[in-house]
Write a protein that holds these residues in place. Structure first.
Motif, PDB file in Angstrom:
ATOM      1  N   ALA A  74     -43.669 -29.393   4.143  1.00 57.45           N
ATOM      2  CA  ALA A  74     -44.665 -28.564   3.743  1.00 57.45           C
ATOM      3  C   ALA A  74     -44.496 -28.133   2.539  1.00 57.45           C
ATOM      4  O   ALA A  74     -45.462 -27.731   1.766  1.00 57.45           O
ATOM      5  N   THR A  75     -43.202 -27.902   2.100  1.00 57.41           N
ATOM      6  CA  THR A  75     -42.852 -27.490   0.494  1.00 57.41           C
ATOM      7  C   THR A  75     -43.238 -28.722  -0.310  1.00 57.41           C
ATOM      8  O   THR A  75     -43.543 -28.142  -1.510  1.00 57.41           O
ATOM      9  N   LEU A  76     -43.036 -29.868   0.000  1.00 53.84           N
ATOM     10  CA  LEU A  76     -43.519 -30.821  -0.859  1.00 53.84           C
ATOM     11  C   LEU A  76     -44.851 -30.883  -1.215  1.00 53.84           C
ATOM     12  O   LEU A  76     -45.162 -31.064  -2.471  1.00 53.84           O
ATOM     13  N   TYR A  77     -45.608 -31.037  -0.202  1.00 54.62           N
ATOM     14  CA  TYR A  77     -47.260 -30.813  -0.239  1.00 54.62           C
ATOM     15  C   TYR A  77     -47.637 -29.661  -1.115  1.00 54.62           C
ATOM     16  O   TYR A  77     -48.566 -29.665  -1.623  1.00 54.62           O
ATOM     17  N   ASN A  78     -46.689 -28.631  -0.820  1.00 55.06           N
ATOM     18  CA  ASN A  78     -47.251 -27.281  -1.522  1.00 55.06           C
ATOM     19  C   ASN A  78     -47.252 -27.242  -2.750  1.00 55.06           C
ATOM     20  O   ASN A  78     -47.822 -26.905  -3.903  1.00 55.06           O
ATOM     21  N   GLN A 130     -53.294 -40.628   8.994  1.00 60.63           N
ATOM     22  CA  GLN A 130     -54.867 -40.156   9.183  1.00 60.63           C
ATOM     23  C   GLN A 130     -55.183 -39.082   8.297  1.00 60.63           C
ATOM     24  O   GLN A 130     -56.287 -38.999   8.063  1.00 60.63           O
ATOM     25  N   LEU A 131     -54.406 -38.349   7.678  1.00 62.59           N
ATOM     26  CA  LEU A 131     -55.085 -37.367   6.963  1.00 62.59           C
ATOM     27  C   LEU A 131     -54.725 -37.768   5.470  1.00 62.59           C
ATOM     28  O   LEU A 131     -55.347 -37.057   4.814  1.00 62.59           O
ATOM     29  N   THR A 132     -53.992 -38.723   5.029  1.00 66.00           N
ATOM     30  CA  THR A 132     -53.759 -39.038   3.622  1.00 66.00           C
ATOM     31  C   THR A 132     -53.466 -40.667   3.576  1.00 66.00           C
ATOM     32  O   THR A 132     -52.654 -41.238   4.277  1.00 66.00           O
ATOM     33  N   ASN A 133     -53.889 -41.092   2.389  1.00 65.76           N
ATOM     34  CA  ASN A 133     -53.712 -42.638   1.957  1.00 65.76           C
ATOM     35  C   ASN A 133     -52.333 -42.476   1.106  1.00 65.76           C
ATOM     36  O   ASN A 133     -51.806 -43.638   0.996  1.00 65.76           O
ATOM     37  N   THR A 134     -51.932 -41.749   0.763  1.00 65.27           N
ATOM     38  CA  THR A 134     -50.679 -41.506  -0.229  1.00 65.27           C
ATOM     39  C   THR A 134     -49.656 -40.535   0.252  1.00 65.27           C
ATOM     40  O   THR A 134     -49.400 -39.491  -0.433  1.00 65.27           O
TER      41      THR A 134
END
Length: 639
Positions: free
Chosen positions: A258-262, A445-449
């Motif tokens: 969660a912190t990385l995607y933030n 399913q939520l992201t290609n990368t």
């Protein structure tokens, strides 16, 4: 001393049945048919408000992404009006008017604002996704822990009850002996005290059971099963090395992801904020119809228009620059949260892993102690019955068995709790407990990368146990060097607190200058304006001279004394002199770094004038600051 009869005790300690009745009367019912841990954890996840909150936040983020994507699509607006108009020109001064139109706006270029906004919301969606998983794992851990505690305290209540039963049996036996005149009354007093302690023990355990059931209801939402099943965790699920546990935690912990995607979301926001420096280009089209012209003549008119429009902001009051700076500070904040999450994960894994290691080592010894205590208890009871053991021996053996049983039971459940903690930090607790979440999509399913990173560089691992072992290793021999006396004052450098003292000055055992025992008053030449305590900048040099002296001689102290002229009210003059003294002391401590404990400020007002008269000359001289040096202050002793 409190004591209970056996009849009273049997009624007093049926707390589990009483609590079941109480909670049922409040509308909370148990489900004894669902008594396995997996089912209870599944119920907790499905009904816990915090999980539901994260689920709705995730659903909301999905809509946010769709809103951002709409920026690439055209905007079509229909307008229509029916009104009444008055005017003082044209064919008519009042008339009704009708109009309608349709317009289309298609963004062609917006400085990549829309694309970066989409990227931001896609990452926010992933942040909410992993926050949901984290809360799910946390709830599963809390529910499993609550389940464990219910199991543990039920057994502790049973152990305490067994201990109480033994004390009651001994009590009955001693009482019969005293009544028959074959036992001492002192033995009865002794067993009565021990019986009260046993009754207190069971009250404590039942109170703890009450509290963990209340916590269980908070987490799971219902009473625990009447007969919860025992469970264990396969040893193969726990890595055999701390480095492996940390590696798995960094790769699978949802809080860390969660912190990385933030960070990525905030970086997209930073790029989005730069769009203010770019022009906006839109394709616009409009077609409209109205029933009157601009002069009010009744005439149907139509108008169609298509164009490419460009707008470029030249000045916005610095808002764009500030927005970019703010966005990059948010990026820094997100990176700080990542580093904090890394440290928390590392700490939790290291502590839990070490607890498993220590308790695994302790358990065989604790079990052996428990078994040996049980054998001793039985043997002492048999020997007491034939007069070979005292009552104190029997009661001591009973209490030792009670304590050893509690210690062994607590250690076993503490190990289970630490194993659950490890699995939670590694993101594997749901798999270990066979709990499924069918509605939740996968990351792919939520992201290609999806994010890929090296745990070794993102969160370096430390084996604390190896570090601790190094503390106990024999330190290398330290080369002994000659202890010199550099300032030649008779004190070696290793203990000289005042290096570089003059050769001809007498020093104490610490190498610092000794002073004559006298008090000296020194004027600090700072003229003050009338009715003012403000020190002008050019007079700071006078204070600096005093500060330099105190730096050179760290054992000195000073009293800053403020004096005023005889002209004016005495009370006011004293307050003014205090303010002046305080102003000098404040410069001495705050500007030149003298420790406040070495400085004292006092106002004397008109008490000590240098010239006892009121005149311009006398007022200027009396309005002064003096530094009252202490017994150590003024003159160093010479050798």
């Amino acid at each position: 001393m409190i004591s209970f009869s056996k009849h009273q005790t049997n009624h007093l300690f049926k707390i589990t049945s009483w609590m079941t009745f109480f909670f049922a009367s409040q509308g909370i019912t148990a489900q004894p048919q669902l008594n396995d841990l997996t089912t209870q954890v599944q119920i907790a996840i499905d009904n816990n408000p915090q999980v539901q909150e994260k689920w709705h936040a995730f659903q909301s983020s999905i809509q946010g992404t769709e809103i951002a994507e709409s920026g690439f699509l055209p905007s079509v607006d229909l307008t229509a009006s029916l009104g009444y108009q008055k005017q003082n020109y044209g064919n008519s001064d009042s008339f009704s008017t009708k109009s309608a139109g349709v317009s289309l706006t298609q963004m062609l270029y917006d400085g990549f604002e829309t694309s970066n906004n989409i990227a931001r919301f896609e990452n926010v969606q992933l942040v909410r996704y992993f926050e949901l998983i984290e809360q799910t794992n946390t709830t599963a851990f809390e529910a499993a822990n609550a389940y464990l505690d219910v199991l543990k305290y039920k057994q502790l209540v049973a152990i305490a009850q067994e201990n109480l039963n033994t004390h009651e049996a001994v009590y009955d036996q001693i009482k019969q002996g005293v009544d028959a005149g074959i036992a001492r009354a002192a033995d009865l007093e002794q067993i009565t005290g021990r019986l009260s302690l046993a009754q207190t023990n069971i009250l404590t355990e039942e109170s703890n059971l009450h509290d963990v059931i209340a916590r269980y209801i908070r987490v799971v939402g219902q009473l625990p099963p009447n007969q919860p099943k025992q469970f264990s965790i396969s040893g193969s699920k726990i890595p055999n090395k701390i480095q492996s546990a940390l590696h798995n935690a960094y790769l699978n912990n949802p809080k860390f992801y969660a912190t990385l995607y933030n960070i990525q979301a905030q970086e997209s926001l930073a790029q989005m904020s730069k769009s203010g420096y770019h022009p906006k280009i839109n394709l616009t089209a409009r077609y409209g119809i109205e029933d009157r012209d601009e002069f009010g003549f009744e005439e149907d008119r139509t108008e169609g228009r298509i164009a490419i429009e460009l707008s470029y902001n030249l000045f916005r009051g610095g808002a764009d620059k500030a927005s970019v700076k703010q966005a990059y500070q948010e990026v820094n904040l997100a990176k700080d949260l990542r580093d904090q999450a890394c440290r928390e994960i590392r700490q939790n894994v290291q502590i839990a892993y070490n607890e498993i290691r220590i308790i695994s080592t302790q358990l065989p010894a604790l079990e052996q102690h428990k078994n040996a205590s049980e054998k001793v208890k039985k043997a002492y009871k048999d020997q007491f019955d034939i007069g070979q053991r005292t009552l104190l021996d029997v009661l001591d053996s009973e209490n030792e068995y009670f304590q050893s049983s509690r210690a062994y039971l607590n250690a076993g459940y503490d190990k289970l709790a630490s194993e659950l903690k490890i699995l939670t930090e590694m993101g594997q607790i749901l798999t270990a407990l066979a709990v499924t979440q069918n509605e939740l999509p996968s990351v792919n399913q939520l992201t290609n990368t999806p994010i890929k990173f090296d745990p070794g560089s993102a969160c370096p691992a430390y084996d604390i146990n190896q570090t601790i072992k190094s503390y106990y290793q024999q330190p290398k021999a330290i080369a002994i060097t000659e202890d010199k006396d550099s300032d030649m004052d008779g004190i070696k450098d290793s203990i000289d607190l005042c290096p570089n003292t003059p050769k001809d000055e007498q020093v104490n055992s610490k190498g610092c200058t000794q002073f004559k025992n006298e008090t000296v008053s020194v004027d600090i030449k700072i003229p003050f304006s009338s009715n003012s305590a403000t020190i002008k900048q050019q007079y700071y040099l006078e204070i600096k001279k005093l500060a330099d002296f105190m730096e050179k001689y760290p054992e000195t102290v000073v009293e800053i004394q403020g004096h005023s002229s005889l002209d004016g009210d005495a009370i006011y003059n004293k307050q003014l002199s205090e303010q002046r003294a305080f102003a000098v002391a404040q410069v001495l401590t705050t500007r030149y770094g003298i420790n406040p404990t070495r400085v004292r400020a006092v106002g004397y007002g008109i008490e000590s004038p240098k010239i006892a008269e009121i005149s311009s000359r006398a007022n200027a001289i009396n309005r002064r600051i003096e530094a009252q040096v202490s017994t150590q202050f003024k003159q160093a002793l010479k050798k």
